[in-house]
Every structure is written in C-alpha cells, then in structure tokens.
Design an enzyme around this catalytic site. Structure first.
Site, PDB file in Angstrom:
ATOM      1  N   GLY A 106       0.925  -1.097   0.120  1.00 33.06           N
ATOM      2  CA  GLY A 106      -0.084  -0.023  -0.064  1.00 33.06           C
ATOM      3  C   GLY A 106       0.724   1.301  -0.029  1.00 33.06           C
ATOM      4  O   GLY A 106       0.317   2.142   0.808  1.00 33.06           O
ATOM      5  N   GLY A 108       0.897   3.282  -2.575  1.00 35.25           N
ATOM      6  CA  GLY A 108       0.081   4.407  -3.322  1.00 35.25           C
ATOM      7  C   GLY A 108       0.676   4.473  -4.503  1.00 35.25           C
ATOM      8  O   GLY A 108       0.875   5.691  -5.568  1.00 35.25           O
ATOM      9  N   SER A 109       0.729   3.312  -5.271  1.00 38.00           N
ATOM     10  CA  SER A 109       1.335   3.179  -6.668  1.00 38.00           C
ATOM     11  C   SER A 109       0.185   4.030  -7.727  1.00 38.00           C
ATOM     12  O   SER A 109       0.708   4.841  -8.731  1.00 38.00           O
ATOM     13  CB  SER A 109       1.380   1.985  -7.311  1.00 38.00           C
ATOM     14  OG  SER A 109       0.456   1.116  -7.017  1.00 38.00           O
ATOM     15  N   SER A 110      -1.020   3.890  -7.328  1.00 35.97           N
ATOM     16  CA  SER A 110      -1.928   4.827  -8.467  1.00 35.97           C
ATOM     17  C   SER A 110      -1.980   6.135  -8.266  1.00 35.97           C
ATOM     18  O   SER A 110      -1.699   6.767  -9.230  1.00 35.97           O
ATOM     19  CB  SER A 110      -3.413   4.619  -7.868  1.00 35.97           C
ATOM     20  OG  SER A 110      -3.501   3.010  -7.654  1.00 35.97           O
ATOM     21  N   ALA A 112       0.833   7.969  -7.107  1.00 37.93           N
ATOM     22  CA  ALA A 112       2.209   8.210  -7.730  1.00 37.93           C
ATOM     23  C   ALA A 112       2.300   8.091  -9.102  1.00 37.93           C
ATOM     24  O   ALA A 112       2.694   9.092  -9.585  1.00 37.93           O
ATOM     25  CB  ALA A 112       3.237   7.112  -7.209  1.00 37.93           C
ATOM     26  N   ASP A 153      -2.443  10.669  -0.382  1.00 38.39           N
ATOM     27  CA  ASP A 153      -1.524  10.029  -1.127  1.00 38.39           C
ATOM     28  C   ASP A 153      -0.820  10.785  -2.557  1.00 38.39           C
ATOM     29  O   ASP A 153       0.201  10.580  -2.721  1.00 38.39           O
ATOM     30  CB  ASP A 153      -2.130   8.524  -1.306  1.00 38.39           C
ATOM     31  CG  ASP A 153      -3.413   8.640  -2.161  1.00 38.39           C
ATOM     32  OD1 ASP A 153      -4.010   9.553  -2.025  1.00 38.39           O
ATOM     33  OD2 ASP A 153      -4.006   7.355  -2.228  1.00 38.39           O
TER      34      ASP A 153
END
Ligand code: MEV
Length: 322
Positions: A106, A108-110, A112, A153
């Site tokens: 988790g 926060g790839s989305s 980022a 995020d």
C-alpha cells in the site's frame, strides 16, 4: 522524451478519520514510481506498464472518452484524458511506467503514477503547473477512477516531505523535521483501500455515536504526533502509534496478520506500532530506540512479516534526466 518520478507514501496517523474531514500525517518514502512519456506522430496512445502486466496497450485518441479501462492502465489513461480536456491539447503518446515497489504494497502506486503522468504531460506540452494545480488535477483523476479517498497519497506524491494533510487538500502543511526512524513490516496481504473505506463508512452510518468520537480522538492524536515529530520525541510518538492503532482496532480494520507483526514489535522493544493505511493487510509501522531496532526487525520477520527498508520525507514529483 520526458522522464518523471514521484514517491510512494506511508500514512503515519489519521487513517480513515481523514476521509471524514479530520487531519492526518503522511510521509513520502524513497520507493518511487517513474514514467517516460514521448509524443508520437500518429493518433495512438501506447502504454507499456510491465509491473502491472500491461504490454503495449494501444488506444486511439478518438476512443479515449469511450473505452472502459482495466485496473493496470486506468489511472494513466484517466490522467491523459483530464489533462487534454483541461488544457485543450492532444497528441499520440508513447508511455512507459516503472515502479520501484509492488502495487500490492500500500505505498500508493495509483496516486504516484497519476501525479507522475500529470507532471510529465505538463513538461511535454510546455504548460507550467504549480504544485497545487498538479495536486488538484491528480486528485480529481484519482477520485474519478476510485470513487473514494482523501487525497493524502496524491499530496505525498506531489509535494514530498512529511505533511499535515486535511481531506481533499483543505490544508497541506509541510512538517519541518528530519528523517523518521521508521520500521516497516509488510504482512504479504494486499488490501483494497476503497473496500476498507466503505466498510468504515458503513460502520459510521450504523454507529455514528461511536465512530465520530473515534475520528475526534484520531484528530487529537494527530496533533500530538505532530509535536512529537517536531520535537523528535520518538518515545511519545510510539505511544501515539499505540493509541492510534487502538482506534483502528475499534473501527474493525486491523487483521490477525497485522496484529501479529504489531505485537512482535511491541514485545521486542518498540516504543509503539500501528497499522499504516486502510488496514485489512498491507503494512504496519513501528518506532523504537536505535539499540532495539535489530531485535524489533528480527521479531517482525520471525512472525512472517517482510521488512521494507524506507527513508522518509523524500522529494516529491520531479523530472529525471533521460
Ligand atoms: C488509506 O491508505 C488511508 C485511508 O485514510 C484512505 C484515504 O485517506 O484516502 C483509509
């Protein structure tokens, strides 16, 4: 060609309460998501995102507004759509994404990848965007795709550092501190943030008299934790972590795996430990005295946790040399 990267994040305090108007504290970590973008001479958008199993996905510009996009590509495509719409530009594009962390953790790839795409497009089309504009547009994209979320995020990916953040970016304040000696343990279980957010919303709907006071306590803890960070009082910060985690347990978002890691840390010398993020899996965090760090790390590993070394407070979105 433009290359941009943005950091992942860890929520330190205020999870879930921040979705309901309370403040939180988030730090940007040194695991980054990168995008390379260049214009094409045709009307195609071609996306390579091997980390999420997307290989040369091709979309025609005229289909941008029509298609429904899969999980691997939806944030990138939505970012392009919103950017084109806002600035009245258009071009075929070739995009490559590369992550230093798994989208299962988790971090926060989305958000980022969304922030990286918006920044890359602003560079590519020569449109100056302030941090606040990058945050606002990226947050719109993330909300459109995901339906829920406070935007903390997105703020971490945009601004970097360690932030005092209130829902939707009502307040985004840099907290002036050194690195935080965080120990991060991953449970190995991917959690779905929107599902957990909806779970807590449902609890609040059913038991407002119980859940609202939990959110209010989160707020008190966030304010106290901010002081601890500014004063480098990591012992008290650990106690704030324990209080905060107790509230997450009360809201029902911890899990057996998280508890195992958290108790291992607490029983082996950590000042405190808590889940980080939506709960249900993902990561826990702990702080301890330097001389106890090794024993805390070992104990987390012993119960099946995966230690992820992190540096906190890192730089936000930035253009990289190609
Ligand atoms: C998830 O990492 C943190 C939550 O507070 C959701 C959000 O703030 O968007 C549960």
């Amino acid at each position: 060609m433009i290359k941009v990267s943005a950091p992942g994040k860890l929520m330190l305090f205020g999870e879930h309460a921040v979705v309901h108007g309370r403040p939180s504290i988030v730090t940007a970590v040194n695991h980054r998501m990168g995008v390379k973008v260049e214009k094409r001479n045709d009307d195609k958008i071609v996306l390579e995102a091997p980390d999420v199993d997307v290989h040369f996905k091709t979309i025609r510009l005229e289909d941008l507004n029509r298609e429904k996009f899969d999980k691997g590509s939806c944030f990138v495509i939505a970012a392009i759509k919103e950017f084109f719409k806002k600035y009245g530009v258009e071009s075929g594009l070739h995009i490559e994404t590369k992550s230093e962390f798994s989208s299962k953790i988790g971090f926060g790839s989305s958000s980022a990848v969304t922030v990286s795409m918006i920044k890359a497009l602003s560079e590519l089309f020569g449109i100056k965007m302030k941090e606040r504009e990058i945050f606002d547009l990226s947050y719109k994209v993330v909300l459109d795709v995901q339906g829920v979320g406070s935007g903390f995020d997105v703020a971490a990916a945009t601004y970097g550092g360690t932030l005092f953040f209130v829902t939707g970016g009502k307040i985004i304040d840099r907290i002036n501190i050194d690195k935080i000696p965080l120990i991060v343990g991953y449970t190995g279980i991917k959690a779905d943030t929107p599902t957990m957010v909806r779970y807590v919303e449902e609890k609040k709907r059913k038991y407002p008299d119980l859940v609202e006071p939990l959110f209010n306590l989160h707020e008190r803890i966030v304010l106290s934790a901010r002081e601890c960070l500014e004063e480098k009082d990591f012992e008290k910060l650990g106690e704030m972590m324990n209080f905060s985690h107790g509230l997450s347990v009360a809201a029902g978002v911890s899990s057996r795996e998280l508890e195992k890691l958290i108790y291992a840390a607490r029983l082996n010398g950590a000042y405190g430990a808590k889940l980080s993020g939506a709960g249900g899996g993902d990561c826990m965090i702990a702080v301890s005295a330097i001389e106890k760090e090794k024993s805390v790390i070992k104990s987390i590993e012993k119960v099946g946790g995966i230690i992820i070394p992190v540096e906190t407070n890192v730089e936000g979105v930035r253009v990289e040399n190609v």
